[in-house]
Design an enzyme around this catalytic site. Sequence first.
Site, mmCIF file in Angstrom:
data_model
loop_
_atom_site.group_PDB
_atom_site.id
_atom_site.type_symbol
_atom_site.label_atom_id
_atom_site.label_comp_id
_atom_site.label_asym_id
_atom_site.label_seq_id
_atom_site.Cartn_x
_atom_site.Cartn_y
_atom_site.Cartn_z
ATOM 1 N N HIS A 185 0.821 -1.203 0.000
ATOM 2 C CA HIS A 185 0.000 0.000 0.000
ATOM 3 C C HIS A 185 0.861 1.262 0.000
ATOM 4 O O HIS A 185 1.903 1.331 0.654
ATOM 5 C CB HIS A 185 -0.911 0.025 1.225
ATOM 6 C CG HIS A 185 -2.171 -0.768 1.052
ATOM 7 N ND1 HIS A 185 -3.071 -0.528 0.033
ATOM 8 C CD2 HIS A 185 -2.679 -1.809 1.769
ATOM 9 C CE1 HIS A 185 -4.082 -1.378 0.134
ATOM 10 N NE2 HIS A 185 -3.872 -2.168 1.176
ATOM 11 N N CYS A 241 -0.120 2.493 -4.638
ATOM 12 C CA CYS A 241 -0.910 3.678 -4.951
ATOM 13 C C CYS A 241 -0.125 4.947 -4.621
ATOM 14 O O CYS A 241 0.755 4.940 -3.751
ATOM 15 C CB CYS A 241 -2.202 3.676 -4.131
ATOM 16 S SG CYS A 241 -3.324 2.316 -4.484
#
Length: 381
Positions: A185, A241
């Site tokens: 992440h 991301c």
Amino acid sequence: MASRQERCNQCGRLLMVPPQVHVFECAVCHGITQIRPTTAPWSQAYNSVHHIAGRFRGFVNTIMTGSVSSNPGYYGTTYFGYYPQPQSLRPSYHVYGSKRAVLCGIRYHGKSYRLKGCVNDVNCMKYFLIKEFGFPNDSILMLTDDKEEKNPLRIPTKYNIQMALRWLIESSQSGDSLVFHFSGHGTQALNMDGTEIDGFDEAICPVDYEHQGKILDDEINAAIVRPLPRGANLHAIIDACHSGTVLDLSFVCKMNREGYYTWEDHRRPRTDKGTSGGLAICISACEDGQISVDTSALSGNKATGALTYSFIQTVQNEPGLSYGRLLSVMRSTIRGTKTGIVQLNGPIASLLNTLLGLDIRQEPQLSSSEMFDIYTKRFVL
């Protein structure tokens, strides 16, 4: 509620456990420890004996392995048990040769935001580096939260990632090729010192980021970009991301769909984002404001990160390709994947994709510590 310190009754390691836990498994030796109530005198005596025994085992382990922690940390899932932080300021990794890599894959087991393909990503990357570019197996340091990983120094906690990055850069010299691959992440945080053009810092999320915090782009830059010596090359492949400028490099390549590009200058007054003479290049999954996908649509069976899969596939299919060609083909590969058959990283993106069927853009990015002609410079590790 604050965690408390408890010793493993088998190996004597001092661990941090949540206050509501009464039985825990040590992730190092797999011993089961039952925490006795402390109200009755006999229970206090029982715990005292086991406390002394545990400290003795810890002392023996210190002599035998030097790995017992006196500075405990918390790592999170019941399945893996509880991990101590290493005692020394840095793990005793050895430096091997002129090619070194740190590969970090995090699935975040047991969390609502868990991912599927990140450990697959780093396994594929390791094989790729060895087979295609001759990286020695012993020069590749892997950090994963894989269920089979029992070495506490190989769990991708914030501390371990920071120490691994130190290992990657220390003693580097001209001719070295260094690789940092992260699959997990990514996120953004409000920039408070005016050093970001868009007003946000980018960050990666270690497995324990809820307790220990994220690793900001400023920290990554300070750890492996600024110390990079003249003649050394660093490539970061960041499959996360909001990762467009996650290394905080000076120049970002802006390319349109026709392949025309310009270098955007991200240097800011009174801020040094450069190296010590080396070349740092980052290939990231998407722009700072975009998300990345975790999908089985590209490989056909196992889940992988879209960036990692398209990167490896493109380089293998076209040996000696330029950076411009690499970036263009990766974008085309990901663009051709329908978001209706992928799992998106992040709860908001996943909700939008599920409910509205939106096409969410993901365009791999290229940034560098210096400008170059992306169509004449050949990609090599």
